[in-house]
Design an enzyme around this catalytic site. Sequence first.
Site, PDB file in Angstrom:
ATOM      1  N   HIS A 167      17.213 -31.419 -68.968  1.00 57.80           N
ATOM      2  CA  HIS A 167      15.811 -31.341 -69.414  1.00 57.80           C
ATOM      3  C   HIS A 167      14.943 -30.610 -68.384  1.00 57.80           C
ATOM      4  O   HIS A 167      13.749 -30.873 -68.286  1.00 57.80           O
ATOM      5  CB  HIS A 167      15.225 -32.733 -69.668  1.00 57.80           C
ATOM      6  CG  HIS A 167      16.038 -33.566 -70.603  1.00 57.80           C
ATOM      7  ND1 HIS A 167      15.838 -33.587 -71.961  1.00 57.80           N
ATOM      8  CD2 HIS A 167      17.093 -34.391 -70.365  1.00 57.80           C
ATOM      9  CE1 HIS A 167      16.725 -34.403 -72.520  1.00 57.80           C
ATOM     10  NE2 HIS A 167      17.496 -34.898 -71.574  1.00 57.80           N
ATOM     11  N   SER A 175       7.345  -3.497 -59.388  1.00 60.90           N
ATOM     12  CA  SER A 175       6.234  -3.347 -60.320  1.00 60.90           C
ATOM     13  C   SER A 175       5.489  -2.054 -60.032  1.00 60.90           C
ATOM     14  O   SER A 175       5.514  -1.547 -58.914  1.00 60.90           O
ATOM     15  CB  SER A 175       5.299  -4.550 -60.156  1.00 60.90           C
ATOM     16  OG  SER A 175       3.998  -4.236 -60.606  1.00 60.90           O
ATOM     17  N   LYS A 186       6.372  -7.311 -55.850  1.00 61.81           N
ATOM     18  CA  LYS A 186       7.302  -7.792 -56.873  1.00 61.81           C
ATOM     19  C   LYS A 186       8.753  -7.386 -56.641  1.00 61.81           C
ATOM     20  O   LYS A 186       9.055  -6.284 -56.219  1.00 61.81           O
ATOM     21  CB  LYS A 186       6.890  -7.261 -58.259  1.00 61.81           C
ATOM     22  CG  LYS A 186       5.702  -7.944 -58.871  1.00 61.81           C
ATOM     23  CD  LYS A 186       5.908  -9.406 -59.172  1.00 61.81           C
ATOM     24  CE  LYS A 186       6.592  -9.744 -60.442  1.00 61.81           C
ATOM     25  NZ  LYS A 186       6.237  -9.340 -61.708  1.00 61.81           N
ATOM     26  N   GLU A 208      17.449  -9.991 -67.027  1.00 62.24           N
ATOM     27  CA  GLU A 208      16.567 -10.216 -68.180  1.00 62.24           C
ATOM     28  C   GLU A 208      17.069  -9.386 -69.367  1.00 62.24           C
ATOM     29  O   GLU A 208      17.030  -9.821 -70.509  1.00 62.24           O
ATOM     30  CB  GLU A 208      15.124  -9.834 -67.827  1.00 62.24           C
ATOM     31  CG  GLU A 208      14.495 -10.768 -66.794  1.00 62.24           C
ATOM     32  CD  GLU A 208      13.280 -10.140 -66.094  1.00 62.24           C
ATOM     33  OE1 GLU A 208      12.525  -9.389 -66.729  1.00 62.24           O
ATOM     34  OE2 GLU A 208      13.102 -10.406 -64.884  1.00 62.24           O
TER      35      GLU A 208
END
Length: 498
Positions: free
Chosen positions: A158, A279, A285, A292
Amino acid sequence: MRGGLYRSRLKAALEEEAARFHTSIYEDLRILEEDVDGTEAHDIMLYEAGVIPLEALRGILKALEEVKEEWREGRVEVGPEYEDIHEYVESRVIEKIGLEMGGRMHTGRSRNDQVMVDVRMRVRDELLEVAEALLGLLEAMLRRAEGEVETVMMLYTHGQHAQVGTLGHYLLSYVDTLLRDLQRLLECYGRVNLNPLGAGPIGGTSIPIDRGRTTELLGFDGVAENSIDATSSRDWAIEVAAVSAILMSSLSRMASDLILWSMGEYGYIELADEYSTSSSIMPQKKNPSTLELVRGRTSEVYSALTELLAMVKGVPTGYYQDLQGTKPPLWRCLEVVKGSMRIVEGAISTMTVKADRMREIAEGSYTYAVDLAEALVVEAGLPFREAYRVVAHIVKALGGRRLRELTPEQLMEASREVLGRAIEVRPDLIEEVTDPYRSLERRISQGSPRPGEVRRMIAERWRTLKEMRREAEGLRRMVEEAEGRLREAVERYLRAEE
Ligand code: ARG
């Protein structure tokens, strides 16, 4: 002659836009070499069965070899004037050697069995590539797991702290998942690598063909026997997509963990620069965007599966043009699968593990509550539910202090309050269960993260992996041997005298 090979019964050419709509020539370029090989095997068989003369076979083989050469040199020019690669190849052969010889090429065959030969051959090759990439990934993961057997790490359910484990144990869990993916893939391979050639359009042929001979020349494991089934069924292609989709679901879940663990809030791992992007505006970044995309592109593979399922569901038995749509989803799905595996292998083998950060989180957690409750069962003979209540009471009472600060006296006090009797434990028990290493040693169950158990599993998985590598190499060898047989036969007939 450009196009129109199959239009003797028709008066007009296909309308221009209809031709563009109809053609499969572009996606077919991927099976050009298979189409040539399949035709060579078919025509060698036709000659050996006494159906076509040697002179015709030699002319056809020579022309086919030229077509392959032109393709490899980038000299093939196709457009919608060809319905598909089969029309292109036959047209080129006839252009080169004339109808008297070239016109014999397609005897006893239909595009309906031909296209299935080409696609099955292409797909079997891709499946072997996927299997090889998967083996590489599995080996990289096992090697990485070996080095992280004692790297303490939080396990979550969870999204909450659940139990303390290790990174090695986590990686090994995906080795097991991916091993099943590999098994599924190799099993599916057996259903792909069957020879549909000789099924004709749907009901076989009156030409005395020999399906065993083309099976042998093309390296199929057997024949796709029933001529209706061989030309109409696409379940094997759906299975390829299904196996791919399941495999991607495994990769995607793992990618999700690694993306999460790259977040500053976790800080468990850092991907190598080679697998990260930055970025355009935020100079600080570092994005795990390759992973992804593994997760994102999983949807392409799922949609390939649903596309194939939807494509076949309403098509009555026998070839219909709908089935032309078998190829693009298959090509797309196999591309994504191969690419994803290489990314995940690279990302995992090069990532930096922040073991200190992982241990810090593990040590500060309350997850030892389970270990403590179990220790009360094992060492003080308490029913588990009573132990659970005592420890829950303690966690509440600690009010944010660490579990390891608990004293045996406080434990005794808690048990008196909850159970009405004092439980005595040895002085060092609390220290033992709240120390990640010693607590892991207490997890004696099969398959647990106890380092000794993980080492045993790693050794066993290496053995399984070696066997599966041998199996995949055996399949590859059988295909290569068949290629050698076909090459040898082509050369021999090209040189043969009447
Ligand atoms: N281009 C077709 C395909 O890709 C080849 C088979 C066509 N057969 C036919 N009877 N039109 O499926």
